[in-house]
Design a protein around this motif. Structure first.
Motif, PDB file in Angstrom:
ATOM      1  N   SER B 182      -9.154   5.400  10.707  1.00 42.22           N
ATOM      2  CA  SER B 182      -8.299   6.592  10.952  1.00 42.22           C
ATOM      3  C   SER B 182      -7.055   5.874  11.876  1.00 42.22           C
ATOM      4  CB  SER B 182      -8.762   7.798  11.753  1.00 42.22           C
ATOM      5  OG  SER B 182      -9.269   7.129  13.122  1.00 42.22           O
ATOM      6  N   SER B 307      -7.065  11.578  10.751  1.00 44.65           N
ATOM      7  CA  SER B 307      -8.471  12.083   9.975  1.00 44.65           C
ATOM      8  C   SER B 307      -8.842  13.733  10.645  1.00 44.65           C
ATOM      9  CB  SER B 307      -9.746  11.306  10.696  1.00 44.65           C
ATOM     10  OG  SER B 307      -9.463  11.031  11.965  1.00 44.65           O
ATOM     11  N   THR B 377     -14.371  11.566   2.707  1.00 41.58           N
ATOM     12  CA  THR B 377     -13.600  11.109   3.765  1.00 41.58           C
ATOM     13  C   THR B 377     -13.844  11.669   5.229  1.00 41.58           C
ATOM     14  OG1 THR B 377     -11.901  12.693   3.333  1.00 41.58           O
ATOM     15  CG2 THR B 377     -11.698  10.437   2.007  1.00 41.58           C
ATOM     16  N   LEU B 381     -11.167   7.138   6.202  1.00 40.62           N
ATOM     17  CA  LEU B 381     -11.140   6.288   4.983  1.00 40.62           C
ATOM     18  C   LEU B 381     -12.215   5.492   4.922  1.00 40.62           C
ATOM     19  CD1 LEU B 381      -9.428   6.298   2.216  1.00 40.62           C
ATOM     20  CD2 LEU B 381      -8.186   4.386   3.470  1.00 40.62           C
ATOM     21  N   SER B 388     -12.897   3.278  -1.304  1.00 39.96           N
ATOM     22  CA  SER B 388     -11.857   4.112  -0.823  1.00 39.96           C
ATOM     23  C   SER B 388     -10.717   4.253  -1.870  1.00 39.96           C
ATOM     24  CB  SER B 388     -10.956   3.310   0.390  1.00 39.96           C
ATOM     25  OG  SER B 388     -10.244   2.085   0.051  1.00 39.96           O
ATOM     26  N   ILE B 392      -9.752   8.188  -2.845  1.00 42.62           N
ATOM     27  CA  ILE B 392      -8.598   8.696  -2.611  1.00 42.62           C
ATOM     28  C   ILE B 392      -8.060   9.367  -4.195  1.00 42.62           C
ATOM     29  CG2 ILE B 392      -6.003   8.129  -2.390  1.00 42.62           C
ATOM     30  CD1 ILE B 392      -6.659   6.414  -0.144  1.00 42.62           C
ATOM     31  N   GLU B 399      -5.341  16.646   2.298  1.00 43.83           N
ATOM     32  CA  GLU B 399      -6.578  15.819   2.325  1.00 43.83           C
ATOM     33  C   GLU B 399      -5.971  14.357   1.849  1.00 43.83           C
ATOM     34  OE1 GLU B 399     -10.935  16.849   1.524  1.00 43.83           O
ATOM     35  OE2 GLU B 399      -9.763  18.249   0.568  1.00 43.83           O
ATOM     36  N   MET B 403      -5.086  10.691   3.853  1.00 36.59           N
ATOM     37  CA  MET B 403      -5.650   9.431   3.625  1.00 36.59           C
ATOM     38  C   MET B 403      -4.822   8.307   3.181  1.00 36.59           C
ATOM     39  SD  MET B 403      -8.667   9.376   4.547  1.00 36.59           S
ATOM     40  CE  MET B 403      -9.150  10.909   5.628  1.00 36.59           C
TER      41      MET B 403
END
Lengths: 288, 465, 299
Positions: B182, B307, B377, B381, B388, B392, B399, B403
């Motif tokens: 984060s 986050s 997440t 991440l 990741s 994503i 959201e 990220m």
């Protein structure tokens, strides 16, 4: 002349009656306001609770927070949490009231050496902040192998609790000593004297103790936090706290919904017991 | 168990023994009351067993015949609890030899419980760890060195960036495995800035930011709030000059004089005297919830972590459009202040008897796509670049924006400060208290800075002794 | 003759100890050791995670000489306890008497009046309380309609913030109300009948009968509430967090911060023992004074 005076008194009575009820009603509104607010909150979204502070009623009567809140955490529902609370608070209360009344009788009616010192020890336990005894206590229960079970939350109650002992003592001390003398002449033992005479006379105190004990054990948070390890043994007070994690999204609606539900058992206990509290007792015949 | 006892305060052992003997005597001489108490205890155990039986199938994670039981503990909310349990269930179904006992609770209580368990020598096998507590637990030898599991390949970190892994190291030994990344960010109400015709750059200087704050206030009446709840802003100002405010070795501040603290307290003093910053009265009215200002449209931006964005936004009106940019930097800074931070870690307890099994679970969490499709997440991440990227893809809205911010900031970010020494928590509380005194006009910025420099050094030195 | 006396005495001793045995067992098993350990810890530096280290009197010296916050929170707590307890007791006695008559409505009212006490220091209360005392909150609205100043920022002023917590304490009078109610039940009705025959009015009855007969219960409430007042924690912790400028920082909250947020369990233990000393001293004084004003059937 007499008639006028009587009418005046009656008039006064009625007025004071209405005035009394009004007073009680206003009081009731003030007392109940936050609970109603919390109840309303259980139907609101986070935004309605914090963004829009001026509205009291929710925009819709949506029970979804009760459903999502009841679902609980990690597959354990609030049904289990409430059941655990009942076990802990119920057994703990039985233990605390029974043992405390026995101990209270000992302190107030038996003359024995060292009474003052033990009584001081008991008061002492009420005066030390729990934060500093918490870790040594944990270590003791750990050595006993009780951590992870409900035993640390229940067993100590069976060894009496200072607050209740002191409370019941104050009531026993209000019962005339003549009874003791009579019992002694009768030749009945202290145990019988306690069970058949003193116990019935201290019912209001015991009922008060039971209400308090249940409520405090129901609300207790630190004990369950430290001693219960598996989510399926968590109590409701512990579970409710989990709705509000400062590092992630808090679900305020569900928090208020479960807090509202959590009040109901305590209220029921109160209503159930207060009947015994005010029904009056037979001391009147014994005095004078 | 032996370790426990030696840890248990020399003197206490003797006293405890004494008490145990006494309790032996006590239970031998049973009175009627005790008998009653005992039978009730029996009843307790019975009803407890009953309670467990009814819920067994719901929560038992893994088969009962498993040889290894791992205790896993974390803090978090309903979402994290549900997802993590589901993920562990998946692991247990693939590994019948392992089952899990889980402990979860919210942040504040988590650390109290963990400290108590540590004192009793009963730490769980897998512990969710935070950067601010890492050094404290590592220095007391409570955490296992995970180097061997990296070396023998139990935990595969080939898809994780070196800097991410390094953030969990102390003296080249890995004590904490990053669970997710984060970074600090400025979350702003884009609907408002757009209406004021303000283009928000990736990073402002403080001066630019405060000018814009004035402009927004003049046009809309909406304000800003500078954080006071810890030492982060001050730490960033030190980073800008290439210094570490709270060096790991402890004992003293990493700055030689009060000039950096002064920069910070000056910022506090200037803003509280302006009309574009929330007043002390407004701050006091909202003390029970710090996100209320944004939800009430009193402020147009908030200093937070990426986050946290989703939860902050959840309290606000749904029609608002949001933007995310970096925290401001200070004019004349030589070093970029921004950094990527592990949002949390997993550690293995040194007392664990199943370190190898615990390490396998951590590998699963780090590298299994199935596991991460459950966790998503929630812990930041995911650290593996392969995972990741995939995760994503599946996100949208705020959201996703939150990220996507991590790759954005990684382009400029510098290394994170080493973990803070003991005493840092108290230094943070000192900052909060001094900020309050400045805001209430009880102290000037200069006085606060001088006071901070003296007291913080004292605190750190005392903690070191 | 002499021998018989000692036999009786021995029997009385035995009986007494049998009755208080549950307490003795619990005390020795669960309480005595933690109390001793915390006393030992007050002379050490102990961060919970590693073993305690003996530092002699240094915790106490720091507490009394260089820790300004210590004295601030001590004074705040004294003020809170000595103001809120008498008001709370007065309030609860009045309400208990108002609801004495065994009528259905009184039972309902009693349950309603007890509700705030059930809520304790929950998060819900924290949120509601901040709302009520906010500058644009209900309290100021009511003051406004009464023509009083309605722009008081209760929570941000050092002289008013503590009162929000005192009001909360008074508002949660349920537990003392309940104890007074059961105390009032124990007063024999003949005493009132006799007084009525003598022509005593309500007020005379209250001062001649109710108050004296109730003194054991008043004494209990006073001791218990004062101890609780000194150890008060939740309201300060969840509502104000000690703000503004430590004017609502309770002793227990500061102690808790030391113990768990700053990992100074040794210092926290020293604070706890100072608190114990003060509370014990106060309790002894109350017990000594009770000979003069508390009326027991048993001497």
């Amino acid at each position: 002349m007499m008639n006028i005076k009587a009418a005046g008194i009656r008039q006064n009575r009625i007025q004071s009656g209405i005035f009394g009820i009004l007073l009680k009603l206003v009081g009731a509104v003030i007392m109940i306001y936050p609970v109603v607010w919390m109840f309303m909150g259980s139907f609101k979204s986070n935004y309605e609770i914090f963004g829009d502070t001026q509205t009291f009623f929710p925009s819709s009567w949506d029970f979804s927070k009760y459903v999502s809140g009841w679902a609980g955490f990690g597959g354990v529902s609030f049904g289990t949490f409430f059941l655990n609370s009942f076990v802990v608070a119920g057994l703990g209360t039985i233990g605390a009231v029974a043992s405390s009344s026995v101990v209270a009788f000992g302190f107030s009616r038996c003359k024995f050496r060292g009474r003052g010192i033990w009584f001081a020890c008991m008061l002492l336990t009420m005066m030390l902040p729990s934060q500093v005894t918490m870790i040594p206590k944990y270590i003791i229960f750990n050595q006993l192998g009780w951590v992870g079970t409900k035993l640390p939350l229940i067993v100590p109650s069976f060894t009496s609790e200072a607050f209740f002992v002191f409370l019941i003592m104050q009531f026993i001390r209000g019962i005339p000593m003549d009874l003791d003398e009579a019992a002694k002449i009768d030749g009945s033992s202290m145990a019988r004297f306690f069970v058949s005479i003193i116990l019935p006379l201290t019912k209001p105190a015991m009922v008060t103790a039971a209400i308090f004990s249940f409520m405090w054990k129901w609300e207790d948070f630190m004990g369950p936090l430290l001693y219960l390890n598996k989510p399926r043994t968590y109590t409701a007070s512990l579970a409710i706290k989990m709705f509000n994690d400062s590092t992630s999204l808090s679900d305020w609606g569900a928090l208020f919904a479960m807090s509202t539900l959590s009040l109901i058992p305590i209220l029921l206990i109160f209503v159930f017991f207060q009947k015994y509290l005010v029904e009056g007792i037979a001391t009147s015949g014994l005095k004078g | 168990m032996k370790g426990t006892k030696s840890k248990l305060l020399g003197i206490a052992v003797a006293t405890l023994m004494m008490a145990e003997t006494m309790c032996g005597c006590g239970s031998a001489a049973q009175t009627t009351e005790n008998a009653a108490a005992d039978s009730a205890v029996g009843a307790t155990a019975g009803s407890e067993a009953a309670a467990e039986e009814t819920t067994e199938e719901v929560t038992s994670i893994g088969s009962d015949s498993a040889q290894t039981t791992l205790r896993v503990a974390w803090w978090g909310n309903q979402v994290r609890n549900d997802r993590t349990v589901e993920m562990l269930n998946l692991y247990a179904s693939e590994h019948p030899e392992v089952n899990f006992e889980v402990e979860f609770i919210e942040w504040g209580s988590y650390w109290e419980k963990l400290a108590t368990e540590a004192a009793g020598g009963e730490l769980p096998d897998i512990i969710q760890m935070d950067y601010s507590y890492l050094l404290q637990y590592q220095q007391k030898n409570l955490l296992a060195n995970m180097n061997e599991f990296i070396d023998n390949g139990t935990i595969d970190i080939s898809n994780c960036s070196q800097s991410t892994i390094d953030s969990g190291k102390v003296d080249d030994n890995l004590y904490a495995l990053c669970a997710g990344s984060s970074a600090q960010c400025l979350l702003y109400n884009k609907t408002v800035t757009d209406s004021c015709n303000i283009e928000v750059p990736e990073q402002w200087t403080w001066q630019e930011f405060l000018e814009v704050a004035q402009q927004v206030y003049d046009q809309t009446g909406m304000k800003i709030e500078i954080l006071s709840n810890d030492e982060r802003t001050m730490e960033n100002l030190a980073r800008g000059e290439g210094k570490v405010l709270l060096p790991s070795e402890g004992g003293a501040l990493g700055v030689e004089d009060s000039s950096i603290p002064l920069k910070y307290f000056q910022l506090i003093e200037d803003t509280i005297n302006s009309d574009y910053h929330v007043t002390v009265e407004e701050l006091a009215d909202l003390s029970s919830s710090d996100q209320g200002f944004l939800a009430q449209n009193k402020t147009w931006c908030v200093f937070t972590y990426n986050s946290m964005c989703v939860s902050v936004v959840a309290d606000c009106d749904e029609s608002i459009e949001w933007g995310i940019s970096m925290w401001p930097s200070y004019e004349g800074d030589t070093v970029q202040e921004a950094y990527v931070k592990p949002s949390m870690f997993y550690s293995i307890a040194e007392t664990s008897e199943n370190k190898e099994e615990a390490a396998k679970v951590l590998d699963f969490i780090t590298n299994s796509i199935e596991a991460n499709q459950i966790l998503l997440t929630d812990r930041g991440l995911p650290v593996s670049s392969v995972i990741s990227a995939e995760i994503i893809e599946g996100l949208s809205g705020i959201e996703r924006d939150a990220m996507d911010y991590i790759p954005r900031i990684e382009k400029v970010a510098t290394t994170i400060n080493p973990p803070s020494p003991s005493g840092s928590g108290e230094v943070g509380a000192l900052v909060t208290s001094l900020v309050e005194q400045v805001r209430y006009g009880q102290m000037s910025a200069q006085e606060a800075a001088d006071e901070f420099f003296v007291q913080a050094n004292e605190i750190l030195q005392e903690a070191q002794e | 003759m002499q021998q018989r006396k000692t036999v009786i005495r021995r029997r009385e001793n035995l009986e007494g100890y049998l009755f208080i045995m549950p307490f003795i067992i619990g005390f020795l098993l669960f309480t005595a050791v933690p109390i001793c350990v915390s006393f030992y810890l007050s002379f050490t530096k102990y961060d919970i995670l590693s073993s305690p280290r003996w530092t002699g009197l240094s915790n106490y010296i720091k507490m009394f000489t260089s820790d300004r916050v210590f004295w601030t929170c001590f004074k705040v707590t004294l003020f809170y306890a000595f103001v809120s307890v008498p008001l709370k007791l007065f309030m609860s006695l009045m309400v208990a008497m108002l609801l004495m008559k065994p009528k259905l409505e009184n039972g309902i009212f009693r349950a309603i009046y007890y509700i705030p006490s059930i809520l304790g220091g929950s998060i819900a209360i924290a949120v509601v309380w901040c709302r009520l005392f906010a500058t644009d909150g209900a309290i100021n609205n009511i003051l406004g309609t009464l023509g009083l100043p309605d722009d008081i920022s209760w929570l941000s002023r050092t002289d008013t913030a503590i009162w929000t917590l005192i009001v909360l304490a008074i508002w949660q009078f349920g537990s003392s109300m309940l104890i007074f109610t059961s105390g009032l039940q124990q007063i024999p009705t003949e005493l009132y009948e006799a007084a009525r025959v003598d022509g005593a009015g309500k007020i005379v009855q209250f001062f001649r009968i109710t108050l004296p007969m109730l003194t054991p219960v008043i004494f209990f409430n006073l001791v218990q509430q004062l101890i609780n007042g000194f150890m008060a924690f939740t309201s300060s912790y969840v509502i104000t967090g000690g703000a503004p400028l430590n004017s609502t920082l309770f002793y227990s909250v500061y102690l808790y911060q030391q113990a768990f947020q700053f990992s100074k369990m040794g210092y926290a233990s020293a604070m706890a023992w100072f608190m114990l000393f003060v509370v014990a001293l106060m309790t002894i004084l109350l017990f000594k004074s009770s000979d003069r004003w508390v009326f027991y059937e048993t001497k």
